[in-house]
Design an enzyme around this catalytic site. Structure first.
Site, PDB file in Angstrom:
ATOM      1  N   ALA A 127      48.283  34.495  45.564  1.00  0.00           N
ATOM      2  CA  ALA A 127      49.274  33.355  46.614  1.00  0.00           C
ATOM      3  C   ALA A 127      49.003  32.095  45.773  1.00  0.00           C
ATOM      4  O   ALA A 127      48.166  32.095  45.984  1.00  0.00           O
ATOM      5  CB  ALA A 127      49.585  34.166  48.095  1.00  0.00           C
ATOM      6  N   GLY A 172      45.593  38.728  45.973  1.00  0.00           N
ATOM      7  CA  GLY A 172      46.815  39.247  45.632  1.00  0.00           C
ATOM      8  C   GLY A 172      47.199  40.102  44.033  1.00  0.00           C
ATOM      9  O   GLY A 172      47.795  40.974  44.227  1.00  0.00           O
ATOM     10  N   GLU A 175      45.502  42.963  43.969  1.00  0.00           N
ATOM     11  CA  GLU A 175      45.906  43.593  44.884  1.00  0.00           C
ATOM     12  C   GLU A 175      46.804  44.025  43.982  1.00  0.00           C
ATOM     13  O   GLU A 175      47.195  45.444  44.145  1.00  0.00           O
ATOM     14  CB  GLU A 175      46.247  43.731  45.929  1.00  0.00           C
ATOM     15  CG  GLU A 175      45.315  43.019  46.529  1.00  0.00           C
ATOM     16  CD  GLU A 175      45.584  41.892  48.396  1.00  0.00           C
ATOM     17  OE1 GLU A 175      46.924  42.174  48.391  1.00  0.00           O
ATOM     18  OE2 GLU A 175      44.293  41.953  49.314  1.00  0.00           O
ATOM     19  N   GLU A 195      36.073  35.479  30.414  1.00  0.00           N
ATOM     20  CA  GLU A 195      35.054  36.536  30.842  1.00  0.00           C
ATOM     21  C   GLU A 195      35.794  36.980  31.938  1.00  0.00           C
ATOM     22  O   GLU A 195      36.039  36.086  33.259  1.00  0.00           O
ATOM     23  CB  GLU A 195      33.841  36.289  31.657  1.00  0.00           C
ATOM     24  CG  GLU A 195      32.697  37.834  32.764  1.00  0.00           C
ATOM     25  CD  GLU A 195      32.399  38.301  31.533  1.00  0.00           C
ATOM     26  OE1 GLU A 195      32.129  39.387  32.346  1.00  0.00           O
ATOM     27  OE2 GLU A 195      32.117  38.124  30.753  1.00  0.00           O
TER      28      GLU A 195
END
Length: 325
Positions: A127, A172, A175, A195
Protein backbone atom coordinates in the site's frame (compact mmCIF):
# COMPACT_ATOMS: atom_id res chain seq x y z
CA UNK A 1 -26.40 -30.66 0.77
CA UNK A 2 -26.69 -26.95 1.47
CA UNK A 3 -22.99 -26.48 0.72
CA UNK A 4 -23.41 -28.27 -2.60
CA UNK A 5 -26.27 -25.99 -3.61
CA UNK A 6 -24.28 -22.93 -2.63
CA UNK A 7 -21.39 -24.14 -4.77
CA UNK A 8 -23.67 -24.66 -7.76
CA UNK A 9 -25.16 -21.20 -7.20
CA UNK A 10 -21.70 -19.69 -7.52
CA UNK A 11 -21.18 -21.55 -10.78
CA UNK A 12 -24.40 -20.14 -12.21
CA UNK A 13 -23.62 -16.61 -11.12
CA UNK A 14 -20.06 -16.53 -12.47
CA UNK A 15 -20.17 -18.47 -15.70
CA UNK A 16 -23.87 -18.81 -16.44
CA UNK A 17 -24.37 -22.55 -15.99
CA UNK A 18 -28.15 -22.94 -16.06
CA UNK A 19 -28.15 -26.42 -17.66
CA UNK A 20 -25.53 -27.87 -15.35
CA UNK A 21 -27.08 -26.24 -12.30
CA UNK A 22 -30.49 -27.62 -13.18
CA UNK A 23 -29.13 -31.13 -13.68
CA UNK A 24 -27.20 -31.10 -10.44
CA UNK A 25 -30.01 -29.52 -8.47
CA UNK A 26 -32.32 -32.24 -9.77
CA UNK A 27 -29.86 -34.88 -8.66
CA UNK A 28 -29.83 -33.31 -5.20
CA UNK A 29 -33.60 -33.32 -5.10
CA UNK A 30 -34.09 -29.56 -5.32
CA UNK A 31 -35.78 -27.40 -7.92
CA UNK A 32 -33.35 -25.19 -9.83
CA UNK A 33 -33.64 -21.43 -9.57
CA UNK A 34 -33.39 -18.97 -12.41
CA UNK A 35 -29.80 -17.79 -12.88
CA UNK A 36 -29.25 -14.09 -12.21
CA UNK A 37 -28.49 -11.92 -15.22
CA UNK A 38 -24.83 -11.07 -15.66
CA UNK A 39 -23.98 -7.43 -15.01
CA UNK A 40 -23.42 -5.64 -18.29
CA UNK A 41 -22.38 -7.30 -21.52
CA UNK A 42 -19.16 -8.29 -23.21
CA UNK A 43 -19.30 -5.31 -25.50
CA UNK A 44 -19.77 -2.92 -22.59
CA UNK A 45 -16.91 -4.47 -20.62
CA UNK A 46 -14.35 -4.55 -23.44
CA UNK A 47 -11.96 -1.62 -23.74
CA UNK A 48 -12.66 0.65 -26.68
CA UNK A 49 -11.00 -0.35 -29.95
CA UNK A 50 -9.23 2.99 -30.21
CA UNK A 51 -7.30 2.66 -26.93
CA UNK A 52 -3.52 2.33 -27.09
CA UNK A 53 -1.60 -0.48 -25.42
CA UNK A 54 1.98 -1.56 -24.86
CA UNK A 55 4.68 0.78 -26.13
CA UNK A 56 2.01 3.24 -27.24
CA UNK A 57 0.66 3.62 -23.70
CA UNK A 58 1.21 7.02 -22.11
CA UNK A 59 4.12 7.28 -19.71
CA UNK A 60 1.91 8.57 -16.92
CA UNK A 61 -0.34 5.51 -16.96
CA UNK A 62 0.07 3.70 -13.66
CA UNK A 63 -1.28 0.48 -15.14
CA UNK A 64 -0.41 -0.57 -18.66
CA UNK A 65 -2.68 -3.05 -20.42
CA UNK A 66 -1.31 -4.89 -23.44
CA UNK A 67 -3.19 -7.33 -25.65
CA UNK A 68 -0.51 -9.46 -27.29
CA UNK A 69 -0.70 -10.55 -30.93
CA UNK A 70 0.57 -13.22 -33.31
CA UNK A 71 1.77 -16.37 -31.51
CA UNK A 72 0.78 -14.85 -28.17
CA UNK A 73 -2.72 -13.76 -29.20
CA UNK A 74 -5.12 -14.25 -26.32
CA UNK A 75 -2.56 -13.26 -23.66
CA UNK A 76 -3.12 -9.98 -21.86
CA UNK A 77 -0.37 -8.32 -19.80
CA UNK A 78 -1.19 -5.98 -16.92
CA UNK A 79 1.89 -3.94 -16.03
CA UNK A 80 2.28 -1.92 -12.82
CA UNK A 81 3.94 1.39 -13.69
CA UNK A 82 4.39 3.66 -10.64
CA UNK A 83 8.16 3.98 -10.65
CA UNK A 84 8.25 6.99 -8.30
CA UNK A 85 6.39 5.00 -5.61
CA UNK A 86 7.79 1.51 -6.22
CA UNK A 87 4.40 0.44 -7.62
CA UNK A 88 2.74 1.06 -4.24
CA UNK A 89 -1.01 0.61 -4.38
CA UNK A 90 -2.61 4.06 -4.52
CA UNK A 91 -6.28 4.91 -4.86
CA UNK A 92 -5.80 5.66 -8.54
CA UNK A 93 -3.85 2.46 -9.24
CA UNK A 94 -6.44 0.33 -7.47
CA UNK A 95 -9.17 2.08 -9.47
CA UNK A 96 -7.33 1.36 -12.72
CA UNK A 97 -6.77 -2.28 -11.72
CA UNK A 98 -10.44 -2.68 -10.88
CA UNK A 99 -11.49 -1.24 -14.23
CA UNK A 100 -9.07 -3.45 -16.16
CA UNK A 101 -10.09 -6.63 -14.35
CA UNK A 102 -13.77 -5.80 -14.82
CA UNK A 103 -13.21 -5.54 -18.58
CA UNK A 104 -11.17 -8.75 -18.77
CA UNK A 105 -13.64 -10.97 -16.97
CA UNK A 106 -16.24 -10.53 -19.72
CA UNK A 107 -13.84 -10.67 -22.66
CA UNK A 108 -14.14 -14.10 -24.28
CA UNK A 109 -11.04 -13.52 -26.41
CA UNK A 110 -8.78 -13.38 -23.35
CA UNK A 111 -7.14 -16.72 -22.64
CA UNK A 112 -4.50 -15.91 -19.98
CA UNK A 113 -3.58 -12.82 -17.96
CA UNK A 114 -0.02 -12.03 -16.83
CA UNK A 115 0.47 -9.56 -13.99
CA UNK A 116 3.93 -7.97 -13.98
CA UNK A 117 5.86 -4.81 -13.14
CA UNK A 118 7.06 -2.31 -15.71
CA UNK A 119 9.48 -0.89 -13.13
CA UNK A 120 12.88 -2.65 -12.90
CA UNK A 121 13.70 -4.27 -9.55
CA UNK A 122 10.28 -3.99 -7.90
CA UNK A 123 7.03 -5.89 -8.26
CA UNK A 124 4.94 -4.00 -5.72
CA UNK A 125 5.84 -2.43 -2.38
CA UNK A 126 2.34 -2.83 -0.96
CA UNK A 127 0.00 0.00 0.00
CA UNK A 128 1.03 3.60 -0.60
CA UNK A 129 1.59 4.61 3.03
CA UNK A 130 2.39 8.23 2.15
CA UNK A 131 -0.97 8.61 0.48
CA UNK A 132 -2.68 6.73 3.31
CA UNK A 133 -1.18 9.07 5.93
CA UNK A 134 -3.10 11.94 4.31
CA UNK A 135 -6.42 10.08 4.31
CA UNK A 136 -9.20 10.49 6.83
CA UNK A 137 -9.89 7.32 8.85
CA UNK A 138 -13.11 6.76 6.90
CA UNK A 139 -11.17 6.98 3.64
CA UNK A 140 -8.66 4.36 4.83
CA UNK A 141 -11.43 1.86 5.51
CA UNK A 142 -12.97 2.51 2.12
CA UNK A 143 -9.61 2.19 0.36
CA UNK A 144 -8.76 -1.11 2.07
CA UNK A 145 -12.18 -2.51 1.15
CA UNK A 146 -11.74 -1.40 -2.47
CA UNK A 147 -8.25 -2.91 -2.67
CA UNK A 148 -9.45 -6.19 -1.16
CA UNK A 149 -12.39 -6.34 -3.55
CA UNK A 150 -10.11 -5.68 -6.53
CA UNK A 151 -7.70 -8.43 -5.51
CA UNK A 152 -10.66 -10.78 -5.07
CA UNK A 153 -11.87 -9.92 -8.56
CA UNK A 154 -8.41 -10.71 -9.90
CA UNK A 155 -8.49 -14.07 -8.12
CA UNK A 156 -11.92 -14.78 -9.61
CA UNK A 157 -11.04 -14.02 -13.23
CA UNK A 158 -12.33 -16.99 -15.24
CA UNK A 159 -9.02 -17.47 -17.10
CA UNK A 160 -5.58 -18.53 -15.83
CA UNK A 161 -3.56 -15.74 -14.21
CA UNK A 162 0.21 -15.64 -13.73
CA UNK A 163 2.20 -13.27 -11.51
CA UNK A 164 5.65 -12.52 -12.93
CA UNK A 165 7.69 -11.34 -9.95
CA UNK A 166 10.87 -9.68 -11.21
CA UNK A 167 11.66 -7.86 -7.99
CA UNK A 168 10.46 -7.25 -4.46
CA UNK A 169 6.86 -8.00 -3.49
CA UNK A 170 5.86 -6.80 -0.03
CA UNK A 171 2.57 -6.80 1.86
CA UNK A 172 -0.25 -6.04 -0.56
CA UNK A 173 2.16 -6.66 -3.43
CA UNK A 174 2.62 -10.28 -2.41
CA UNK A 175 -1.08 -10.60 -1.67
CA UNK A 176 -1.69 -9.42 -5.24
CA UNK A 177 0.60 -12.20 -6.47
CA UNK A 178 -1.13 -14.73 -4.20
CA UNK A 179 -4.42 -13.91 -5.93
CA UNK A 180 -2.94 -15.21 -9.19
CA UNK A 181 -3.14 -18.90 -10.09
CA UNK A 182 0.59 -19.29 -10.73
CA UNK A 183 3.56 -17.31 -9.44
CA UNK A 184 6.96 -17.08 -11.12
CA UNK A 185 9.87 -15.31 -9.41
CA UNK A 186 13.37 -14.42 -10.49
CA UNK A 187 16.38 -15.09 -8.30
CA UNK A 188 20.03 -14.28 -8.77
CA UNK A 189 23.38 -14.70 -7.07
CA UNK A 190 25.08 -12.40 -9.57
CA UNK A 191 26.31 -9.01 -8.45
CA UNK A 192 24.35 -6.12 -9.88
CA UNK A 193 21.16 -8.07 -10.51
CA UNK A 194 18.17 -7.45 -8.25
CA UNK A 195 17.26 -10.33 -5.97
CA UNK A 196 13.55 -11.00 -5.60
CA UNK A 197 12.32 -10.61 -2.02
CA UNK A 198 8.88 -11.52 -0.75
CA UNK A 199 7.15 -10.73 2.54
CA UNK A 200 3.54 -10.93 3.69
CA UNK A 201 1.95 -8.16 5.74
CA UNK A 202 -1.73 -8.90 6.48
CA UNK A 203 -4.30 -6.49 5.10
CA UNK A 204 -5.78 -7.46 1.76
CA UNK A 205 -6.27 -11.18 2.27
CA UNK A 206 -2.81 -12.43 3.20
CA UNK A 207 -3.99 -14.20 6.36
CA UNK A 208 -6.39 -16.23 4.22
CA UNK A 209 -4.57 -16.86 0.95
CA UNK A 210 -1.14 -17.61 2.40
CA UNK A 211 -2.28 -20.55 4.62
CA UNK A 212 -4.22 -21.97 1.69
CA UNK A 213 -1.04 -21.81 -0.39
CA UNK A 214 1.72 -23.00 1.95
CA UNK A 215 -0.13 -24.47 4.94
CA UNK A 216 -1.35 -23.02 8.22
CA UNK A 217 1.72 -23.54 10.43
CA UNK A 218 4.25 -22.12 8.00
CA UNK A 219 1.96 -19.22 7.10
CA UNK A 220 1.70 -18.28 10.78
CA UNK A 221 5.47 -18.42 11.11
CA UNK A 222 6.02 -16.07 8.18
CA UNK A 223 3.29 -13.65 9.26
CA UNK A 224 4.28 -13.60 12.95
CA UNK A 225 7.94 -12.98 12.08
CA UNK A 226 7.40 -10.70 9.05
CA UNK A 227 10.22 -12.70 7.50
CA UNK A 228 11.48 -11.78 4.05
CA UNK A 229 12.23 -14.75 1.79
CA UNK A 230 14.08 -14.92 -1.51
CA UNK A 231 12.97 -16.67 -4.66
CA UNK A 232 14.69 -19.97 -3.86
CA UNK A 233 13.17 -20.24 -0.38
CA UNK A 234 9.78 -19.14 -1.70
CA UNK A 235 9.93 -22.02 -4.19
CA UNK A 236 10.95 -24.53 -1.52
CA UNK A 237 7.95 -23.71 0.68
CA UNK A 238 5.47 -23.65 -2.20
CA UNK A 239 4.89 -19.90 -2.18
CA UNK A 240 5.79 -19.68 -5.86
CA UNK A 241 5.54 -22.25 -8.65
CA UNK A 242 8.73 -21.47 -10.58
CA UNK A 243 11.99 -19.70 -9.83
CA UNK A 244 14.28 -18.64 -12.67
CA UNK A 245 17.72 -17.05 -12.87
CA UNK A 246 17.41 -13.32 -13.40
CA UNK A 247 18.77 -11.94 -16.67
CA UNK A 248 20.50 -8.67 -17.52
CA UNK A 249 17.24 -7.14 -18.71
CA UNK A 250 15.57 -7.92 -15.38
CA UNK A 251 12.56 -9.64 -16.95
CA UNK A 252 13.35 -13.35 -16.53
CA UNK A 253 10.19 -14.06 -14.53
CA UNK A 254 8.07 -12.32 -17.14
CA UNK A 255 9.64 -14.36 -19.95
CA UNK A 256 8.99 -17.59 -18.04
CA UNK A 257 5.41 -16.48 -17.39
CA UNK A 258 4.96 -15.74 -21.09
CA UNK A 259 6.23 -19.21 -21.99
CA UNK A 260 3.76 -20.75 -19.53
CA UNK A 261 0.90 -18.68 -20.90
CA UNK A 262 1.79 -19.82 -24.40
CA UNK A 263 1.44 -23.44 -23.25
CA UNK A 264 -2.14 -22.69 -22.24
CA UNK A 265 -3.21 -21.21 -25.58
CA UNK A 266 -3.85 -24.51 -27.46
CA UNK A 267 -6.26 -25.69 -24.77
CA UNK A 268 -10.01 -25.29 -25.13
CA UNK A 269 -11.15 -21.94 -23.67
CA UNK A 270 -14.41 -23.31 -22.24
CA UNK A 271 -12.63 -26.22 -20.61
CA UNK A 272 -10.00 -23.91 -19.12
CA UNK A 273 -12.60 -21.60 -17.61
CA UNK A 274 -14.71 -24.31 -16.03
CA UNK A 275 -11.63 -26.20 -14.81
CA UNK A 276 -10.41 -23.13 -12.94
CA UNK A 277 -13.85 -22.53 -11.46
CA UNK A 278 -14.18 -26.16 -10.40
CA UNK A 279 -10.78 -26.10 -8.69
CA UNK A 280 -11.34 -22.77 -6.94
CA UNK A 281 -14.80 -23.63 -5.67
CA UNK A 282 -13.95 -27.24 -4.92
CA UNK A 283 -11.11 -26.24 -2.59
CA UNK A 284 -13.58 -24.42 -0.35
CA UNK A 285 -16.00 -27.30 0.21
CA UNK A 286 -16.04 -30.98 1.13
CA UNK A 287 -15.18 -33.65 -1.46
CA UNK A 288 -18.79 -34.67 -2.20
CA UNK A 289 -19.76 -31.06 -2.90
CA UNK A 290 -16.59 -30.56 -4.91
CA UNK A 291 -17.42 -33.52 -7.12
CA UNK A 292 -20.91 -32.09 -7.69
CA UNK A 293 -19.34 -28.80 -8.74
CA UNK A 294 -16.96 -30.66 -11.07
CA UNK A 295 -19.90 -32.52 -12.63
CA UNK A 296 -21.74 -29.25 -13.23
CA UNK A 297 -18.66 -27.74 -14.83
CA UNK A 298 -17.94 -30.79 -16.97
CA UNK A 299 -21.51 -30.71 -18.32
CA UNK A 300 -20.73 -27.34 -19.86
CA UNK A 301 -17.99 -28.80 -22.07
CA UNK A 302 -20.08 -31.58 -23.61
CA UNK A 303 -21.84 -29.61 -26.39
CA UNK A 304 -18.99 -27.21 -27.14
CA UNK A 305 -16.87 -27.04 -30.27
CA UNK A 306 -13.85 -27.29 -27.97
CA UNK A 307 -14.75 -30.78 -26.82
CA UNK A 308 -15.71 -32.01 -30.29
CA UNK A 309 -12.45 -30.71 -31.75
CA UNK A 310 -10.50 -32.18 -28.85
CA UNK A 311 -12.03 -35.62 -29.34
CA UNK A 312 -11.34 -35.54 -33.08
CA UNK A 313 -7.75 -34.51 -32.45
CA UNK A 314 -7.30 -37.34 -29.94
CA UNK A 315 -8.74 -39.85 -32.39
CA UNK A 316 -6.50 -38.61 -35.22
CA UNK A 317 -3.47 -38.19 -32.92
CA UNK A 318 -2.89 -34.57 -33.90
CA UNK A 319 -2.81 -31.23 -32.04
CA UNK A 320 -6.30 -29.71 -31.69
CA UNK A 321 -7.25 -26.71 -33.83
CA UNK A 322 -9.68 -24.66 -31.79
CA UNK A 323 -11.84 -22.16 -33.62
CA UNK A 324 -13.22 -20.37 -30.59
CA UNK A 325 -16.12 -20.96 -28.27
Amino acid sequence: MAAALRGIGLLRARLGLPAAAAATSAALGRAPHRAPALRGGAAAARPSAGRSYGSQAKEEEELRVRYLDDEHKGIVVLGLNRSHAKNALSKNLVKMMSKAVDALKSDKKVRTVIFRSEVPGIFCAGADLKERAKMHSSEVSSFVSRARATINELANLPVPTIAAIDGTALGGGLELALACDIRVAASSAKMGLVETKLAIIPGAGGTQRLPRTIGVSLAKELIFSARVVDGEEAKSIGLISHVVEQNEAGDAAYKRALALAKEFLPQGPVAMRVAKLAINQGMEVDLVTGLAIEEACYAQTIPTKDRIEGLLAFKEKRPPRYKGE
